[in-house]
Design an enzyme around this catalytic site. Structure first.
Site, PDB file in Angstrom:
ATOM      1  CG  ASN A   1      -0.259  -0.144   2.525  1.00 61.55           C
ATOM      2  OD1 ASN A   1       0.902  -0.527   2.593  1.00 61.55           O
ATOM      3  ND2 ASN A   1      -0.966   0.161   3.597  1.00 61.55           N
TER       4      ASN A   1
ATOM      5  CD  GLU B   1       8.634   0.246  10.408  1.00 60.35           C
ATOM      6  OE1 GLU B   1       9.741   0.743  10.168  1.00 60.35           O
ATOM      7  OE2 GLU B   1       8.147  -0.701   9.767  1.00 60.35           O
TER       8      GLU B   1
END
Length: 513
Positions: free
Chosen positions: A182, A487
């Protein structure tokens, strides 16, 4: 099915950065606009047609726009061997020099934003209006951020009487990144930036569905001065990923993908004592209280369900609305959703695109059919559109109970479940009643309640009166089944290094005999 990747704050993107290249260069006509081979290894494009052909399908029309080939064992070996060689010299380089290269790459990405955004749109089907601000630019932000931190990887000192100890952070070595379909450009950068800043090499395997964009990231990093072999891109499906993650030379695996895939990869990595970061799926709640700003709440629900046609792992697809405002909320929501502009994703007036794959579209349609069978009402959308490509409009489900599949399971498409609640305790209990724990949102003017709810929510990332913004300086990741590690932000650098402790004796050594 799930994949990661997040929209950044579009307010941070300047008009010049959004425009990028000149209008004459927007149709991918430049000779360097598209990748020239399937893989990027040791500083150059590499082709090996011995691997299975992988068609690249433009989701808006269903047409094949490119073909790449899966990596053969020889290609995988070449990628890993060059990464091992390059990492040793890279780790010995002055950190400030490493950071300078990453920042140059960020500048190049910004200068070519439009070209890269068009490629992202062809790869994913997302509207150009979206990719211009939410994909390559987010990747550039990560490279710039970690480039600035490269020289600031520090340890600690501890005193033990006259003796003392200190720690240093050392790179892990060769890391493998596995991307989702995505946000292919962003995910490649989000994984590469902290890995490279801290002295590691990376072999990156993009999703076989969207294989093109990571190749351009590798090309730009090399152009910016990254030594050959440090960031390699190889294509392929599951067997290629397995070959990379189980190789003895690999110290860490960073995956963005589905929970089932994450479990398999984490299990394989654990068996070899490898480090892992898992950014997986979610079924995140958005809690809208009676005192919320209604327009902001509706906007947050739209962003948290229909951006990228619902293909965002952190989407808040369980929207809990206080019963006193539910009717007003639903009326405003359906009115605004009806204004979404569907059409050619390369037209910047379009703000809603197709699903990235027909297989995922079929999954979404299956969920909607099951929801109807279980008694749900489809208040908007709900069916495949009669046009080429993989299209379904924004879909809103009501008259739901918490045990319905559409409320419990990740759909990964533009499907919002709207539920009502009576009080704070009920909303919190129901929000936490899931195996997932990626994200959550709270809309209320009562900031004491907002912070109280946020502290009690079982999720890794929580937004108050906002949704799905992920600047590079903010940690992002999940709890429970939604992932391991984080992240972005300084915290990510810890996941690509390990502490080494040195004890310093300052006096004589005592011994029993």
């Amino acid at each position: 099915m799930s994949a990661g990747g997040q929209p950044p704050d579009p307010r941070s993107i300047s008009k010049a950065e959004k425009t990028g290249t000149t209008p004459a260069e927007t149709e991918m006509t430049r000779p360097d606009a598209q990748p020239t081979a399937s893989h990027f290894i040791d500083g150059a494009y590499v082709e090996d047609t011995g691997g299975d052909a992988i068609p690249v399908i433009y989701p808006a029309t269903g047409e094949t726009v490119a073909t790449v080939h899966a990596a053969t064992p020889a290609v995988v070996e070449r990628a890993l061997a060059s990464a091992v060689r390059a990492q040793v010299e890279w780790a010995a380089m002055a950190p400030v020099a490493r950071g300078r290269i990453l920042r140059r790459a960020a500048d190049l990405i910004r200068a070519r934003n439009r070209e890269l955004s068009v490629l992202e749109t062809l790869d994913t089907g997302k509207p150009l209006q979206e990719t211009l601000v939410a994909d390559a630019m987010s990747g550039a932000d990560a490279l710039e951020y970690f480039g600035g931190l490269a020289a600031d990887v520090t340890g600690a000192t501890m005193q033990f009487g006259g003796d003392w100890a200190y720690t240093i952070r050392k790179p892990l070595g060769v890391c493998v990144g596995i991307g989702a379909w995505n946000y292919p450009t962003q995910i490649a950068c989000w994984k590469a930036a902290p890995a490279l800043a801290t002295g590691n090499a990376m072999v990156f395997k993009p999703s076989e569905t969207t294989p093109l964009c990571a190749l351009k990231v590798a090309e730009i990093l090399h152009e910016a001065g990254l030594p050959a072999g440090l960031f390699n891109v190889v294509q392929g499906r599951g067997p290629v990923g397995a070959a990379l993650t189980t190789d003895a030379r690999v110290a860490k695996v960073s995956l963005t993908g589905s929970v089932p895939t994450g479990r398999k990869v984490a299990a394989a990595a654990a068996g070899a004592m490898k480090h892992v970061t898992m950014e997986l799926g979610g079924k995140s709640p958005i809690l809208i209280f009676e005192d919320a700003d209604m327009d902001d709440a509706v906007s947050g629900a739209i962003n948290g369900n229909f951006y990228s046609s619902g293909q965002v792992c952190s989407n808040g697809t369980r929207v809990f609305v206080h019963e006193s405002i539910a009717a007003d909320f639903l009326a405003r929501l359906t009115e605004r959703v009806a204004t979404a502009t569907l059409g050619d994703p390369l037209d910047e007036a379009v703000n809603f695109g197709p699903m990235t794959t027909e297989a995922q579209l079929d999954i979404v349609l299956g969920h909607i059919a099951r929801a109807r069978a279980e008694g749900a009402t489809v208040a908007a959308g709900g069916s495949r559109l009669d046009r080429p490509g993989f299209w379904i409009g924004p879909t809103i489900l009501t008259d739901l109970t918490d045990d319905m599949a559409c409320v419990r399971e990740e759909i990964f498409g533009p499907v919002m479940s709207v539920l009502t609640f009576r009080d704070e305790a009920e909303a919190l209990a129901r929000a936490n009643a899931t195996d997932f724990g990626l994200s959550a949102g709270v809309f209320t003017r009562d900031l004491a309640r907002a912070h109280r709810i946020a502290a009690a929510l079982e999720a890794g990332t929580i937004w108050i009166n906002q949704y799905n913004l992920t600047p590079a300086g903010m940690p992002f990741g999940g709890s429970k089944a939604s992932g391991i590690g984080r992240e972005n932000a300084r915290m990510a650098m810890d996941h690509f290094t390990e502490a080494q402790t040195i004890y310093v004796g300052m006096g004589p050594v005592d011994s029993a005999y």
